[in-house]
Design an enzyme around this catalytic site. Sequence first.
Site, PDB file in Angstrom:
ATOM      1  N   ASP A  49       0.828  -1.208   0.000  1.00  0.00           N
ATOM      2  CA  ASP A  49       0.000   0.000   0.000  1.00  0.00           C
ATOM      3  C   ASP A  49       0.863   1.260   0.000  1.00  0.00           C
ATOM      4  OD1 ASP A  49       0.895  -0.168   2.607  1.00  0.00           O
ATOM      5  OD2 ASP A  49      -1.082  -0.106   3.544  1.00  0.00           O
ATOM      6  N   SER A  50       2.185   1.089   0.076  1.00  0.00           N
ATOM      7  CA  SER A  50       3.101   2.214  -0.134  1.00  0.00           C
ATOM      8  C   SER A  50       2.924   2.812  -1.521  1.00  0.00           C
ATOM      9  CB  SER A  50       4.551   1.755   0.062  1.00  0.00           C
ATOM     10  OG  SER A  50       4.804   0.551  -0.644  1.00  0.00           O
ATOM     11  N   ASP A  88      -0.932  -6.238  -0.189  1.00  0.00           N
ATOM     12  CA  ASP A  88      -1.362  -5.589   1.045  1.00  0.00           C
ATOM     13  C   ASP A  88      -2.867  -5.386   1.077  1.00  0.00           C
ATOM     14  OD1 ASP A  88       0.663  -5.113   2.878  1.00  0.00           O
ATOM     15  OD2 ASP A  88       1.323  -3.258   1.921  1.00  0.00           O
ATOM     16  N   LYS A 118      -1.282  -9.472   3.019  1.00  0.00           N
ATOM     17  CA  LYS A 118      -0.567  -8.995   4.198  1.00  0.00           C
ATOM     18  C   LYS A 118      -1.460  -8.061   5.005  1.00  0.00           C
ATOM     19  CE  LYS A 118       2.973  -5.996   4.027  1.00  0.00           C
ATOM     20  NZ  LYS A 118       2.510  -4.891   4.912  1.00  0.00           N
ATOM     21  N   GLU A 120      -1.596  -5.649   8.705  1.00  0.00           N
ATOM     22  CA  GLU A 120      -0.828  -5.012   9.760  1.00  0.00           C
ATOM     23  C   GLU A 120      -1.494  -5.252  11.108  1.00  0.00           C
ATOM     24  OE1 GLU A 120      -0.101  -0.887   9.021  1.00  0.00           O
ATOM     25  OE2 GLU A 120       0.741  -1.231   7.023  1.00  0.00           O
ATOM     26  N   GLU A 186       8.991  -4.230  11.093  1.00  0.00           N
ATOM     27  CA  GLU A 186       9.369  -2.904  10.591  1.00  0.00           C
ATOM     28  C   GLU A 186       9.807  -1.980  11.717  1.00  0.00           C
ATOM     29  OE1 GLU A 186       7.847   0.819   7.778  1.00  0.00           O
ATOM     30  OE2 GLU A 186       6.636  -1.006   7.909  1.00  0.00           O
TER      31      GLU A 186
END
Length: 277
Positions: A49-50, A88, A118, A120, A186
């Site tokens: 999602d970056s 993501d 993925k 978070e 991270e």
Amino acid sequence: MSATIKRTVPTPSDILARKGGTPLVCLTAYTTPIAQLVDEQCDIVLVGDSVGMVLHGLPSTLGVTMDMMVMHGQAVARGLSRSMMVVDMPFGSYEESPEQAFRNAARLMAETGCSAVKLEGGVEIAPTIRHLTARSIPVMAHIGLTPQAINTLGGYKVQGRGEDAKRILADADAVVEAGAFSVVLEKVPANLADEITARIPIPTIGIGASAGCDGQILVVDDMLGLFTAFKPKFAKRYATLGQDAATAIESYADEVRAREFPAAEHIFGDTAPEPKK
């Protein structure tokens, strides 16, 4: 007749089996050309999602949508033949309930062909990871600095220093118990990353963590020097493509203004040239 699938890529089980072995090479990708470039060298390609920040100019990842992740996932899939693709899940697509997470994860897998998604979060998101893995959706976890939670974390700060290490350790244990096949660490202290890597049975993938992790990941635009708005401490620039592009564009503009481009070899005459014999 059924279609024959030619792609042979690592499965989540293959990645899990790499625990403690040769480090996993992981990079992000968002477009077909970049996917083609990274495919030969990477074990895992993450459609992160970056993309919201590096390609769409958003101030954070919070504005990324499911439609964006599907579109970029489809583009990346067209460029891969040997790497495992993980996509993501964007902010707001899984936090409401495990059921919401399943609907959106199933959509990502169906529409992009990714091998895993993925998410978070640690302890708080473990029930959702468990719900997904029980329904045949492989999950890569992501703990430590979780960019989708920057408003509650107080920005992009290192996580897990001092007493806060207990929280990160609990998160690591929780995602393992829930069934994640790997976990991104991270922006956590190196010693903590090493402790987690030794403690849990699934591969750890570091980004701003430790060289002792089971693998490493970087945002491809950071390591190529394409994204130049800022450079995280943990990112190493292996090239300066952004500056190279700026120099090339400046040269083009200068030649256009000076009527040096196009030159004779770039234009067409009134008649076609004689074919070579």
